[in-house]
Design an enzyme around this catalytic site. Structure first.
Site, PDB file in Angstrom:
ATOM      1  N   LYS A  26       0.832  -1.210   0.000  1.00 47.91           N
ATOM      2  CA  LYS A  26       0.000   0.000   0.000  1.00 47.91           C
ATOM      3  C   LYS A  26       0.862   1.252   0.000  1.00 47.91           C
ATOM      4  O   LYS A  26       2.027   1.244   0.367  1.00 47.91           O
ATOM      5  CB  LYS A  26      -0.969  -0.046   1.179  1.00 47.91           C
ATOM      6  CG  LYS A  26      -2.010  -1.158   0.955  1.00 47.91           C
ATOM      7  CD  LYS A  26      -3.373  -0.826   1.399  1.00 47.91           C
ATOM      8  CE  LYS A  26      -4.348  -1.846   0.812  1.00 47.91           C
ATOM      9  NZ  LYS A  26      -5.235  -2.409   1.810  1.00 47.91           N
ATOM     10  N   ARG A  34      -3.468 -10.178   4.366  1.00 51.69           N
ATOM     11  CA  ARG A  34      -3.753 -10.288   2.923  1.00 51.69           C
ATOM     12  C   ARG A  34      -2.551  -9.724   2.191  1.00 51.69           C
ATOM     13  O   ARG A  34      -2.253  -8.536   2.311  1.00 51.69           O
ATOM     14  CB  ARG A  34      -5.022  -9.495   2.609  1.00 51.69           C
ATOM     15  CG  ARG A  34      -5.437  -9.512   1.154  1.00 51.69           C
ATOM     16  CD  ARG A  34      -6.660  -8.618   0.955  1.00 51.69           C
ATOM     17  NE  ARG A  34      -7.071  -8.588  -0.436  1.00 51.69           N
ATOM     18  CZ  ARG A  34      -6.490  -7.840  -1.379  1.00 51.69           C
ATOM     19  NH1 ARG A  34      -5.491  -7.035  -1.077  1.00 51.69           N
ATOM     20  NH2 ARG A  34      -6.928  -7.877  -2.623  1.00 51.69           N
TER      21      ARG A  34
HETATM   22  N1  PMM Z   1      -7.128  -4.107   0.151  1.00 49.82           N
HETATM   23  C1  PMM Z   1      -7.293  -4.176  -1.174  1.00 49.82           C
HETATM   24  C2  PMM Z   1      -8.247  -5.026  -1.729  1.00 49.82           C
HETATM   25  N2  PMM Z   1      -9.000  -5.831  -0.941  1.00 49.82           N
HETATM   26  N3  PMM Z   1      -9.561  -6.607   1.206  1.00 49.82           N
HETATM   27  C3  PMM Z   1      -9.405  -6.531   2.528  1.00 49.82           C
HETATM   28  N4  PMM Z   1     -10.155  -7.322   3.341  1.00 49.82           N
HETATM   29  N5  PMM Z   1      -8.503  -5.690   3.115  1.00 49.82           N
HETATM   30  C4  PMM Z   1      -7.725  -4.867   2.374  1.00 49.82           C
HETATM   31  O1  PMM Z   1      -6.941  -4.101   2.965  1.00 49.82           O
HETATM   32  C5  PMM Z   1      -7.874  -4.893   0.957  1.00 49.82           C
HETATM   33  C6  PMM Z   1      -8.818  -5.794   0.398  1.00 49.82           C
HETATM   34  C7  PMM Z   1      -6.420  -3.329  -2.024  1.00 49.82           C
HETATM   35  O2  PMM Z   1      -6.217  -3.900  -3.204  1.00 49.82           O
HETATM   36  P1  PMM Z   1      -4.859  -4.409  -3.897  1.00 49.82           P
HETATM   37  O3  PMM Z   1      -4.913  -5.880  -3.898  1.00 49.82           O
HETATM   38  O4  PMM Z   1      -5.033  -3.806  -5.237  1.00 49.82           O
HETATM   39  O5  PMM Z   1      -3.688  -3.856  -3.147  1.00 49.82           O
END
Ligand code: PMM
Length: 275
Positions: free
Chosen positions: A206, A246
């Protein structure tokens, strides 16, 4: 939890897995590297992103979920749409990961209740196109906790089993890197773990990591070069009691989780011996 973004424009992997065959192969690779869950998403949530249609989202994720689930992979679906969640569960997904915590689609909590699968409820204040304008808090930790608990109350009224709810502080979503919101949430993860719900942390690649690691000229590190910092967040989160992280690169993060688990187990043993 390893990430497979079946999107052309995700912030964190730049569309590397948009091709379905590649996405499926990547999902199996993530399991081989130690992922317990593979999170499949068809809609980019990067700041400023526009929404994709429901039809396009279904077209992207369902075949990938079917193939991974048929191969024995525990799959979660990253979606804000009830219909996509239901189709994903029918295709074999075992968890619904909703970054909007049920706010984007009012039918979502009932769909999850009917599917009887775990539900990741993330802190969210609005869609990607203007989410950063909502990153205004007097006390980010207190407000995120309170807003999440209000979501939980509403979701429980729709019939979701409380033991199925996982909470997520939503790092990067309506959180300002300049104001340090993401770091405050990580510093006080117990505000969420103390609710009794399992907690998921999504820090991987991020922007707040890229900003922390900025060079002397102030230019943020590119996202692919923040994987080591992600591993550090993983170790700290796991040591602070997170249930899941994640991440895009699974192996080093799985190692960090094992290190944290060994430290926590040693602490438990010493506490037991002292009693
Ligand atoms: N961040 C992204 C996508 N889905 N789901 C959860 N539960 N928590 C998160 O912080 C989160 C998510 C950001 O998307 P990316 O895969 O493009 O970095």
């Amino acid at each position: 939890m390893g990430v497979v973004n079946v999107t052309p424009d995700s912030f964190s992997d730049g569309g590397a897995w948009f091709d379905q065959e590649k996405a499926i192969r990547h999902g199996f690779d993530l399991v081989a590297e130690g992922a317990d869950i593979v999170d499949v998403g068809g809609e980019s949530t990067r700041p400023g992103a526009q929404r994709v249609s429901r039809e396009e989202e279904l077209r992207r994720v369902v075949p990938v979920i079917e193939a991974l689930a048929a191969g024995g992979v525990p799959v979660s679906v990253d979606t804000m749409r009830a219909e996509v969640a239901a189709a994903a569960v029918a295709a074999g997904a075992r968890l619904v990961n909703d970054v909007s915590g049920g706010l984007a689609d009012p039918d979502m909590p009932r769909a999850v209740a009917a599917a009887r699968v775990p539900y990741v409820v993330m802190h969210w204040r609005g869609h990607s196109h203007d989410m950063q304008s909502r990153a205004v808090y007097a006390d980010v930790v207190r407000e995120v906790r309170e807003e999440l608990l209000r979501r939980v109350e509403s979701i429980l009224r729709c019939g979701v089993d409380p033991s199925m709810i996982v909470l997520d502080p939503g790092l990067g979503f309506s959180k300002s890197p300049e104001a340090g919101h993401n770091w405050s949430l990580l510093a006080e993860l117990d505000a969420l773990t103390s609710t009794g719900h399992p907690v998921l942390v999504g820090a991987s690649r991020k922007r707040f990591l890229g900003r922390l690691l900025a060079g002397p000229d102030g230019a943020p590190r590119p996202f692919t070069d923040s994987d080591d910092a992600t591993v550090a967040v993983t170790a700290l989160s796991a040591a602070a009691g997170a249930w899941c992280v994640r991440v895009h690169r699974v192996r080093p993060n799985a190692d960090a989780v094992r290190v944290a688990a060994a430290v926590l187990a040693a602490a438990d043993r010493r506490e037991g011996a002292a009693r």
